[in-house]
Write a protein that holds these residues in place. Structure first.
Motif, PDB file in Angstrom:
ATOM      1  N   GLN A  76       0.807  -1.210   0.000  1.00  0.00           N
ATOM      2  CA  GLN A  76       0.000   0.000   0.000  1.00  0.00           C
ATOM      3  C   GLN A  76       0.849   1.273   0.000  1.00  0.00           C
ATOM      4  OE1 GLN A  76      -2.707  -0.264   3.290  1.00  0.00           O
ATOM      5  NE2 GLN A  76      -3.718  -2.106   2.533  1.00  0.00           N
ATOM      6  N   ASP A  77       2.060   1.199   0.556  1.00  0.00           N
ATOM      7  CA  ASP A  77       2.916   2.395   0.603  1.00  0.00           C
ATOM      8  C   ASP A  77       3.370   2.831  -0.780  1.00  0.00           C
ATOM      9  OD1 ASP A  77       2.647   2.285   3.324  1.00  0.00           O
ATOM     10  OD2 ASP A  77       4.535   1.206   3.656  1.00  0.00           O
ATOM     11  N   ALA A  78       3.493   1.883  -1.713  1.00  0.00           N
ATOM     12  CA  ALA A  78       3.963   2.212  -3.062  1.00  0.00           C
ATOM     13  C   ALA A  78       2.835   2.287  -4.074  1.00  0.00           C
ATOM     14  CB  ALA A  78       5.002   1.188  -3.515  1.00  0.00           C
ATOM     15  N   CYS A  79       1.597   2.232  -3.636  1.00  0.00           N
ATOM     16  CA  CYS A  79       0.471   2.243  -4.570  1.00  0.00           C
ATOM     17  C   CYS A  79       0.245   3.655  -5.098  1.00  0.00           C
ATOM     18  CB  CYS A  79      -0.788   1.738  -3.878  1.00  0.00           C
ATOM     19  SG  CYS A  79      -2.231   1.682  -4.953  1.00  0.00           S
ATOM     20  N   PRO A  80       0.299   3.891  -6.412  1.00  0.00           N
ATOM     21  CA  PRO A  80       0.090   5.252  -6.943  1.00  0.00           C
ATOM     22  C   PRO A  80      -1.351   5.730  -6.783  1.00  0.00           C
ATOM     23  CG  PRO A  80       0.301   3.679  -8.738  1.00  0.00           C
ATOM     24  CD  PRO A  80       0.608   2.925  -7.488  1.00  0.00           C
ATOM     25  N   ALA A  81      -2.315   4.818  -6.779  1.00  0.00           N
ATOM     26  CA  ALA A  81      -3.711   5.243  -6.652  1.00  0.00           C
ATOM     27  C   ALA A  81      -4.003   5.771  -5.252  1.00  0.00           C
ATOM     28  CB  ALA A  81      -4.637   4.074  -6.985  1.00  0.00           C
ATOM     29  N   LEU A  82      -3.435   5.141  -4.235  1.00  0.00           N
ATOM     30  CA  LEU A  82      -3.655   5.606  -2.872  1.00  0.00           C
ATOM     31  C   LEU A  82      -3.001   6.957  -2.620  1.00  0.00           C
ATOM     32  CD1 LEU A  82      -3.177   2.257  -0.905  1.00  0.00           C
ATOM     33  CD2 LEU A  82      -5.320   3.377  -1.558  1.00  0.00           C
ATOM     34  N   LYS A  83      -1.920   7.245  -3.337  1.00  0.00           N
ATOM     35  CA  LYS A  83      -1.288   8.551  -3.197  1.00  0.00           C
ATOM     36  C   LYS A  83      -2.106   9.655  -3.851  1.00  0.00           C
ATOM     37  CE  LYS A  83       3.375   6.597  -3.030  1.00  0.00           C
ATOM     38  NZ  LYS A  83       4.726   6.567  -3.667  1.00  0.00           N
ATOM     39  N   ARG A  84      -2.995   9.306  -4.769  1.00  0.00           N
ATOM     40  CA  ARG A  84      -3.867  10.286  -5.432  1.00  0.00           C
ATOM     41  C   ARG A  84      -5.279  10.241  -4.839  1.00  0.00           C
ATOM     42  NH1 ARG A  84      -1.298   8.172 -10.167  1.00  0.00           N
ATOM     43  NH2 ARG A  84      -3.224   7.035 -10.696  1.00  0.00           N
ATOM     44  N   TYR A 129     -11.767  -0.270  -1.967  1.00  0.00           N
ATOM     45  CA  TYR A 129     -13.070  -0.647  -1.418  1.00  0.00           C
ATOM     46  C   TYR A 129     -13.215  -2.171  -1.408  1.00  0.00           C
ATOM     47  CZ  TYR A 129     -18.121  -1.129  -0.932  1.00  0.00           C
ATOM     48  OH  TYR A 129     -19.372  -1.476  -0.510  1.00  0.00           O
ATOM     49  N   PRO A 130     -13.463  -2.777  -0.238  1.00  0.00           N
ATOM     50  CA  PRO A 130     -13.626  -4.240  -0.190  1.00  0.00           C
ATOM     51  C   PRO A 130     -15.027  -4.656  -0.636  1.00  0.00           C
ATOM     52  CG  PRO A 130     -13.760  -3.315   2.011  1.00  0.00           C
ATOM     53  CD  PRO A 130     -13.471  -2.161   1.096  1.00  0.00           C
ATOM     54  N   VAL A 131     -15.109  -5.385  -1.723  1.00  0.00           N
ATOM     55  CA  VAL A 131     -16.390  -5.887  -2.227  1.00  0.00           C
ATOM     56  C   VAL A 131     -16.695  -7.253  -1.618  1.00  0.00           C
ATOM     57  CG1 VAL A 131     -17.680  -6.501  -4.297  1.00  0.00           C
ATOM     58  CG2 VAL A 131     -16.061  -4.597  -4.363  1.00  0.00           C
ATOM     59  N   ILE A 168      -6.479   3.963 -10.122  1.00  0.00           N
ATOM     60  CA  ILE A 168      -7.885   4.196  -9.824  1.00  0.00           C
ATOM     61  C   ILE A 168      -8.740   3.589 -10.938  1.00  0.00           C
ATOM     62  CG2 ILE A 168      -9.657   5.971  -9.534  1.00  0.00           C
ATOM     63  CD1 ILE A 168      -7.552   7.714  -8.235  1.00  0.00           C
ATOM     64  N   GLY A 169      -9.733   2.809 -10.552  1.00  0.00           N
ATOM     65  CA  GLY A 169     -10.594   2.109 -11.490  1.00  0.00           C
ATOM     66  C   GLY A 169     -10.259   0.646 -11.651  1.00  0.00           C
ATOM     67  N   ASN A 170      -9.078   0.219 -11.204  1.00  0.00           N
ATOM     68  CA  ASN A 170      -8.706  -1.196 -11.296  1.00  0.00           C
ATOM     69  C   ASN A 170      -9.388  -2.012 -10.198  1.00  0.00           C
ATOM     70  OD1 ASN A 170      -7.093  -0.336 -13.349  1.00  0.00           O
ATOM     71  ND2 ASN A 170      -5.162  -0.611 -12.255  1.00  0.00           N
ATOM     72  N   SER A 171      -9.463  -3.308 -10.410  1.00  0.00           N
ATOM     73  CA  SER A 171     -10.114  -4.217  -9.469  1.00  0.00           C
ATOM     74  C   SER A 171      -9.234  -5.426  -9.233  1.00  0.00           C
ATOM     75  CB  SER A 171     -11.484  -4.662  -9.991  1.00  0.00           C
ATOM     76  OG  SER A 171     -12.346  -3.556 -10.190  1.00  0.00           O
ATOM     77  N   TYR A 190     -11.769  -6.682  -4.515  1.00  0.00           N
ATOM     78  CA  TYR A 190     -11.511  -5.288  -4.135  1.00  0.00           C
ATOM     79  C   TYR A 190     -11.650  -4.417  -5.371  1.00  0.00           C
ATOM     80  CZ  TYR A 190      -9.580  -6.540   0.448  1.00  0.00           C
ATOM     81  OH  TYR A 190      -9.402  -7.009   1.728  1.00  0.00           O
ATOM     82  N   LYS A 191     -11.981  -3.147  -5.150  1.00  0.00           N
ATOM     83  CA  LYS A 191     -12.070  -2.188  -6.247  1.00  0.00           C
ATOM     84  C   LYS A 191     -11.475  -0.865  -5.787  1.00  0.00           C
ATOM     85  CE  LYS A 191     -15.195  -0.273  -9.705  1.00  0.00           C
ATOM     86  NZ  LYS A 191     -16.606  -0.216 -10.212  1.00  0.00           N
ATOM     87  N   MET A 192     -10.598  -0.305  -6.632  1.00  0.00           N
ATOM     88  CA  MET A 192      -9.957   0.955  -6.303  1.00  0.00           C
ATOM     89  C   MET A 192     -10.832   2.102  -6.804  1.00  0.00           C
ATOM     90  SD  MET A 192      -7.302   2.345  -4.842  1.00  0.00           S
ATOM     91  CE  MET A 192      -6.085   1.022  -4.784  1.00  0.00           C
TER      92      MET A 192
END
Length: 316
Positions: free
Chosen positions: A240-248, A253-255, A281-284, A311-313
């Motif tokens: 999670q620390d290197a995830c580019p989507a979380l930085k933006r 979201y846990p489905v 963002i938008g990947n699953s 999961y869905k980002m």
């Protein structure tokens, strides 16, 4: 001229004179807990130094070097190190570092012969949690068995693994000596101590109090070694620390963050890891993206669909 006279009153001139003379002063006056002068090094230290006590009176160490020389200074330095260790709590920290890890999946099984709600309430007041042990599928004629577990051991298990992760852990129920008649036909192997027996099981459900979150009831199912068992293995997220989507300002979201499968009781995985360090963002995260262990023999239910979303980002 003596160390006692120097220690009773400290002034800047006295400190300089003692420093030039190569002496050491531990003051017993107003500045005693804070000031000490080491003449040889020429450094003013702000450490609290222990005083020497003789017949109930505090007196300062002599400004002249001790007759024993370096041996007495090394002993004094070791004593000062011990005092600092006590003040800063390093001794307690070192004791915690060397403490062995506790096996949280080892629970002591206490026989329970009553199902009355008043008796169960008294058991909870004594620090016990009522539990039910169910048989495996091929021995349905045996029925269920009632037992109690220690509340402290259940809390320790839930502190290490949350309720969903604890359901995928193989539990070792230790039957103490003298309770073998109550668990006759349910134990699998011998225990570590003489007279103990071990029954392997897996947790199926927890019941918690809605206000205090206290564990009220536990349901277990027997899981002998070498048998196939149905479990719900959670999906653990890493990277999670290197995830580019979380930085933006993204959010994972846990489905449906678990996988229903059939595994061998000898090697039940605690979780299935997935790396999200390259997600946008938008990947699953789908079933086909996971890497399963060899102990997982078959998928069940919705987990059989490779396109099932776990999961869905999304973007907040």
């Amino acid at each position: 001229e003596g160390g006692q006279g120097v220690g009773m009153m400290i002034s800047m001139g006295g400190l300089r004179a003692c420093q030039a003379g190569g002496g050491r002063v531990f003051s017993g006056g107003l500045f005693g807990p804070l000031a000490s002068v080491v003449g040889e090094a020429g450094v003013l230290l702000g450490l609290r130094q222990p005083h020497q006590v003789h017949h109930g009176r505090t007196w300062a160490a002599s400004a002249r070097p001790d007759e024993h020389g370096q041996d007495s200074e090394s002993k004094q330095n070791r004593r000062f190190a011990q005092e600092r260790k006590k003040v800063h709590g390093l001794g307690r920290l070192s004791a915690k570092v060397g403490k062995p890890e506790v096996d949280v999946c080892r629970l002591e099984a206490v026989p329970r012969g009553t199902t009355n709600k008043y008796d169960v309430k008294r058991l909870r007041a004594q620090g016990l949690v009522p539990a039910v042990l169910m048989p495996i599928r091929d021995t349905q004629g045996v029925g269920t068995i009632h037992l109690s577990l220690k509340d402290a051991e259940i809390e320790r298990l839930l502190r290490r693994h949350i309720s969903e992760y604890a359901k995928s852990r193989l539990i070792r129920l230790v039957v103490p000596e003298g309770a073998g008649d109550h668990f006759r036909g349910w134990t699998d192997t011998e225990g570590e101590r003489e007279g103990e027996r071990v029954c392997h099981a897996i947790i199926r459900s927890f019941s918690f109090h809605p206000v205090t979150s206290q564990c009220l009831n536990v349901s277990l199912q027997r899981c002998p070694p070498g048998h196939a068992v149905k479990v719900r293995v959670p999906v653990s997220i890493i990277g999670q620390d290197a995830c580019p989507a979380l930085k933006r300002n993204g959010y994972l979201y846990p489905v449906r963050p678990f996988v229903d499968c059939v595994v061998s009781s000898d090697d039940i995985p605690a979780s299935i890891e997935y790396d999200v360090s390259k997600m946008n963002i938008g990947n699953s995260v789908r079933i086909r993206d996971l890497e399963f262990q060899d102990s997982i023999t078959r998928l069940l239910g919705k987990s059989t669909d490779p396109a099932e979303t776990l999961y869905k980002m999304i973007k907040l």
